[in-house]
Design a protein around this motif. Structure first.
Motif, mmCIF file in Angstrom:
data_model
loop_
_atom_site.group_PDB
_atom_site.id
_atom_site.type_symbol
_atom_site.label_atom_id
_atom_site.label_comp_id
_atom_site.label_asym_id
_atom_site.label_seq_id
_atom_site.Cartn_x
_atom_site.Cartn_y
_atom_site.Cartn_z
ATOM 1 N N ILE A 90 0.868 -1.169 0.000
ATOM 2 C CA ILE A 90 0.000 0.000 0.000
ATOM 3 C C ILE A 90 0.912 1.228 0.000
ATOM 4 O O ILE A 90 2.136 1.083 0.059
ATOM 5 C CB ILE A 90 -0.956 0.021 1.214
ATOM 6 N N GLY A 91 0.353 2.415 -0.097
ATOM 7 C CA GLY A 91 1.213 3.582 -0.158
ATOM 8 C C GLY A 91 0.518 4.850 0.277
ATOM 9 O O GLY A 91 -0.716 4.940 0.279
ATOM 10 N N MET A 92 1.330 5.830 0.643
ATOM 11 C CA MET A 92 0.821 7.156 0.968
ATOM 12 C C MET A 92 0.606 7.933 -0.326
ATOM 13 O O MET A 92 1.455 7.914 -1.220
ATOM 14 C CB MET A 92 1.815 7.915 1.847
ATOM 15 N N VAL A 93 -0.524 8.621 -0.423
ATOM 16 C CA VAL A 93 -0.776 9.539 -1.528
ATOM 17 C C VAL A 93 -0.994 10.928 -0.937
ATOM 18 O O VAL A 93 -1.515 11.068 0.174
ATOM 19 C CB VAL A 93 -1.985 9.113 -2.380
ATOM 20 N N THR A 94 -0.573 11.940 -1.683
ATOM 21 C CA THR A 94 -0.617 13.302 -1.156
ATOM 22 C C THR A 94 -1.262 14.251 -2.167
ATOM 23 O O THR A 94 -0.572 15.074 -2.777
ATOM 24 C CB THR A 94 0.801 13.807 -0.809
ATOM 25 N N PRO A 95 -2.562 14.118 -2.367
ATOM 26 C CA PRO A 95 -3.247 15.095 -3.211
ATOM 27 C C PRO A 95 -3.099 16.502 -2.613
ATOM 28 O O PRO A 95 -3.030 16.625 -1.387
ATOM 29 C CB PRO A 95 -4.707 14.645 -3.161
ATOM 30 N N PRO A 96 -3.017 17.570 -3.416
ATOM 31 C CA PRO A 96 -3.255 17.560 -4.863
ATOM 32 C C PRO A 96 -2.067 17.141 -5.712
ATOM 33 O O PRO A 96 -2.222 16.924 -6.912
ATOM 34 C CB PRO A 96 -3.625 19.011 -5.158
ATOM 35 N N ASN A 97 -0.852 17.027 -5.134
ATOM 36 C CA ASN A 97 0.315 16.663 -5.932
ATOM 37 C C ASN A 97 0.110 15.349 -6.678
ATOM 38 O O ASN A 97 0.447 15.229 -7.862
ATOM 39 C CB ASN A 97 1.540 16.571 -5.005
ATOM 40 N N PHE A 98 -0.437 14.367 -6.000
ATOM 41 C CA PHE A 98 -0.687 13.047 -6.572
ATOM 42 C C PHE A 98 -1.520 13.163 -7.847
ATOM 43 O O PHE A 98 -1.265 12.483 -8.846
ATOM 44 C CB PHE A 98 -1.394 12.199 -5.504
ATOM 45 N N VAL A 99 -2.508 14.042 -7.823
ATOM 46 C CA VAL A 99 -3.380 14.258 -8.976
ATOM 47 C C VAL A 99 -2.709 15.175 -10.001
ATOM 48 O O VAL A 99 -2.775 14.935 -11.214
ATOM 49 C CB VAL A 99 -4.730 14.855 -8.535
ATOM 50 N N ALA A 100 -2.050 16.212 -9.525
ATOM 51 C CA ALA A 100 -1.453 17.219 -10.406
ATOM 52 C C ALA A 100 -0.411 16.621 -11.338
ATOM 53 O O ALA A 100 -0.256 17.068 -12.476
ATOM 54 C CB ALA A 100 -0.835 18.336 -9.575
ATOM 55 N N GLN A 101 0.297 15.615 -10.872
ATOM 56 C CA GLN A 101 1.328 15.006 -11.711
ATOM 57 C C GLN A 101 0.725 14.378 -12.967
ATOM 58 O O GLN A 101 1.351 14.360 -14.031
ATOM 59 C CB GLN A 101 2.102 13.948 -10.904
ATOM 60 N N THR A 102 -0.484 13.844 -12.865
ATOM 61 C CA THR A 102 -1.124 13.249 -14.048
ATOM 62 C C THR A 102 -1.577 14.339 -15.016
ATOM 63 O O THR A 102 -1.479 14.173 -16.232
ATOM 64 C CB THR A 102 -2.321 12.380 -13.644
ATOM 65 N N ILE A 103 -2.079 15.443 -14.496
ATOM 66 C CA ILE A 103 -2.553 16.538 -15.345
ATOM 67 C C ILE A 103 -1.397 17.174 -16.105
ATOM 68 O O ILE A 103 -1.527 17.537 -17.284
ATOM 69 C CB ILE A 103 -3.300 17.584 -14.494
ATOM 70 N N ALA A 104 -0.244 17.288 -15.459
ATOM 71 C CA ALA A 104 0.927 17.891 -16.088
ATOM 72 C C ALA A 104 1.640 16.928 -17.030
ATOM 73 O O ALA A 104 2.579 17.329 -17.730
ATOM 74 C CB ALA A 104 1.898 18.374 -15.014
ATOM 75 N N GLY A 105 1.222 15.676 -17.058
ATOM 76 C CA GLY A 105 1.862 14.698 -17.930
ATOM 77 C C GLY A 105 3.174 14.170 -17.396
ATOM 78 O O GLY A 105 3.963 13.576 -18.136
ATOM 79 N N ASN A 106 3.420 14.357 -16.091
ATOM 80 C CA ASN A 106 4.678 13.903 -15.497
ATOM 81 C C ASN A 106 4.618 12.467 -15.007
ATOM 82 O O ASN A 106 5.653 11.859 -14.744
ATOM 83 C CB ASN A 106 5.048 14.795 -14.303
ATOM 84 N N ASP A 309 -10.678 21.105 -10.186
ATOM 85 C CA ASP A 309 -10.073 22.407 -9.914
ATOM 86 C C ASP A 309 -8.700 22.539 -10.571
ATOM 87 O O ASP A 309 -8.350 23.590 -11.129
ATOM 88 C CB ASP A 309 -9.939 22.627 -8.400
ATOM 89 N N LEU A 310 -7.923 21.468 -10.509
ATOM 90 C CA LEU A 310 -6.574 21.511 -11.062
ATOM 91 C C LEU A 310 -6.587 21.625 -12.582
ATOM 92 O O LEU A 310 -5.732 22.301 -13.172
ATOM 93 C CB LEU A 310 -5.793 20.271 -10.633
ATOM 94 N N VAL A 311 -7.526 20.970 -13.209
ATOM 95 C CA VAL A 311 -7.647 21.079 -14.664
ATOM 96 C C VAL A 311 -7.895 22.528 -15.061
ATOM 97 O O VAL A 311 -7.298 23.046 -16.013
ATOM 98 C CB VAL A 311 -8.777 20.171 -15.187
ATOM 99 N N GLU A 312 -8.750 23.227 -14.299
ATOM 100 C CA GLU A 312 -9.046 24.633 -14.594
ATOM 101 C C GLU A 312 -7.824 25.518 -14.331
ATOM 102 O O GLU A 312 -7.543 26.449 -15.094
ATOM 103 C CB GLU A 312 -10.240 25.105 -13.754
ATOM 104 N N THR A 313 -7.094 25.228 -13.246
ATOM 105 C CA THR A 313 -5.883 25.996 -12.947
ATOM 106 C C THR A 313 -4.835 25.798 -14.043
ATOM 107 O O THR A 313 -4.161 26.743 -14.460
ATOM 108 C CB THR A 313 -5.294 25.583 -11.585
ATOM 109 N N TRP A 314 -4.713 24.568 -14.509
ATOM 110 C CA TRP A 314 -3.746 24.252 -15.563
ATOM 111 C C TRP A 314 -4.019 25.066 -16.819
ATOM 112 O O TRP A 314 -3.087 25.508 -17.499
ATOM 113 C CB TRP A 314 -3.782 22.764 -15.862
ATOM 114 N N LYS A 315 -5.275 25.278 -17.128
ATOM 115 C CA LYS A 315 -5.639 26.039 -18.323
ATOM 116 C C LYS A 315 -5.154 27.484 -18.241
ATOM 117 O O LYS A 315 -4.787 28.088 -19.251
ATOM 118 C CB LYS A 315 -7.168 26.035 -18.500
ATOM 119 N N VAL A 316 -5.145 28.042 -17.017
ATOM 120 C CA VAL A 316 -4.767 29.451 -16.829
ATOM 121 C C VAL A 316 -3.281 29.607 -16.555
ATOM 122 O O VAL A 316 -2.587 30.433 -17.169
ATOM 123 C CB VAL A 316 -5.587 30.071 -15.663
ATOM 124 N N THR A 317 -2.764 28.811 -15.604
ATOM 125 C CA THR A 317 -1.345 28.905 -15.228
ATOM 126 C C THR A 317 -0.769 27.499 -15.114
ATOM 127 O O THR A 317 -0.658 26.955 -14.019
ATOM 128 C CB THR A 317 -1.172 29.653 -13.883
#
Length: 320
Positions: A90-106, A309-317
């Motif tokens: 099992i593992g620790m997840v730390t949203p929003p970073n955990f989610v943001a990495q997928t949106i940024a393509g990292n 929320d992160l998808v919308e932020t990504w569109k702007v900055t």
């Protein structure tokens, strides 16, 4: 987001009966991946919850914390996603970073590669300077950034796409500022940098810096929460100072997709029992860990909102 609908899976698992495998679970040690180095807030949260989950899983259960730092958490989460779905990793997840990495393509994983167990901590971001800093208030720091575009550097304990970085992007937008982020990758490094005077300011999570604020080594300019923290009740929020900014880091548990629902249920129940254990609550209070239990279904909803929320932020900055 298409995270597994855990509640439905559990219901189905109960309907068809508990597997013999799950009845025996856990029959060997469990590994808990922490995708960051030792000593930070995520590592502390993992080690504290592990001790009490061992107790409530019973059968002499052992949970070994495995630190796997690198790439802003992506290395550890990739390892978790690729693990055998038997409940022993099992593992620790730390949203929003955990989610943001997928949106940024990292990321080398997709959110569908995981199933959530539950949330442990909701930890607000803070902004600090050294005790001898010329910046006495948040407003003074903002004005300095406005006067010299990009000249004021703020260190973050995370990488690009971390809660601190996204919070800093939002702060730039709200305050019409131009702070430049400096990524240190872990809490210990950014603490050393701010204490050593190598950067003028830093942002990290409240639980990671409380003692240095109390000792007077660092000056707190603001807390990125909707309400004042009970751990530092005299500290003003950003909103109280005219900046409507709320940045909160989650710390929770997840497993690779495909773990049998009845095993996930055992892990979730053990996690909830651990968080309700008076001894754990007392230990968390002493360590000033801001506990906030969410079951898997509610945690899924939180991540879905974060993703939107992160998808919308990504569109702007967009972050990089």
């Amino acid at each position: 987001m298409k995270l597994l609908k855990l509640a439905a899976g559990i219901a189905l698992g109960l309907a068809i009966g508990t597997s013999a495998f799950a009845q025996e679970y856990p029959a060997k040690p469990i590994e808990l991946i922490v995708p960051f180095g030792p000593g930070g807030g995520t590592d502390v949260a993992a080690r504290s919850i592990a001790i009490f989950m061992e107790k409530h899983l019973g059968k002499g259960t052992s949970i070994a914390v495995i630190n796997t730092p690198g790439a802003g958490g992506v290395i550890g989460w990739t390892n978790l996603a690729k693990s055998k779905p038997d409940g022993y990793t099992i593992g620790m997840v730390t949203p929003p970073n955990f989610v943001a990495q997928t949106i940024a393509g990292n990321a080398k994983y997709d959110l569908d590669d995981f199933q959530l167990i539950g949330n442990i901590v909701l930890d607000p971001g803070v902004l600090v300077v050294r005790k001898d800093s010329k910046y006495q208030t948040l407003e003074e720091l903002v004005k300095a950034s406005q006067a010299a575009k990009g000249a004021v550097v703020i260190g973050t304990s995370g990488a690009a796409g971390s809660s601190e970085h996204i919070g800093l992007l939002s702060f730039n937008r709200i305050a019409k500022a131009s702070f430049t982020p400096a990524f240190f990758g872990d809490t210990a490094s950014v603490r050393q940098a701010i204490l050593g005077g190598h950067i003028p300011a830093a942002t990290m999570n409240l639980s990671e810096i409380t003692q240095l604020i109390r000792s007077g080594d660092l000056r707190l300019l603001g807390v990125m929460s909707s309400e004042r923290s009970p751990y530092l009740p005299d500290a003003q929020t950003f909103a109280e100072q005219g900046y409507d900014l709320v940045v909160t880091a989650s710390r929770g548990l997840a497993a690779p997709a495909g773990v049998p629902a009845d095993i996930i249920e055992k892990l979730q129940n053990a996690m909830q029992a651990a968080m309700e254990d008076p001894a754990y609550q007392e230990a968390a209070k002493k360590a000033e860990i801001p506990l906030a239990f969410l079951n898997a279904a509610d945690y899924d909803k939180l991540l879905a909102k974060m993703e939107g929320d992160l998808v919308e932020t990504w569109k702007v900055t967009p972050w990089h």
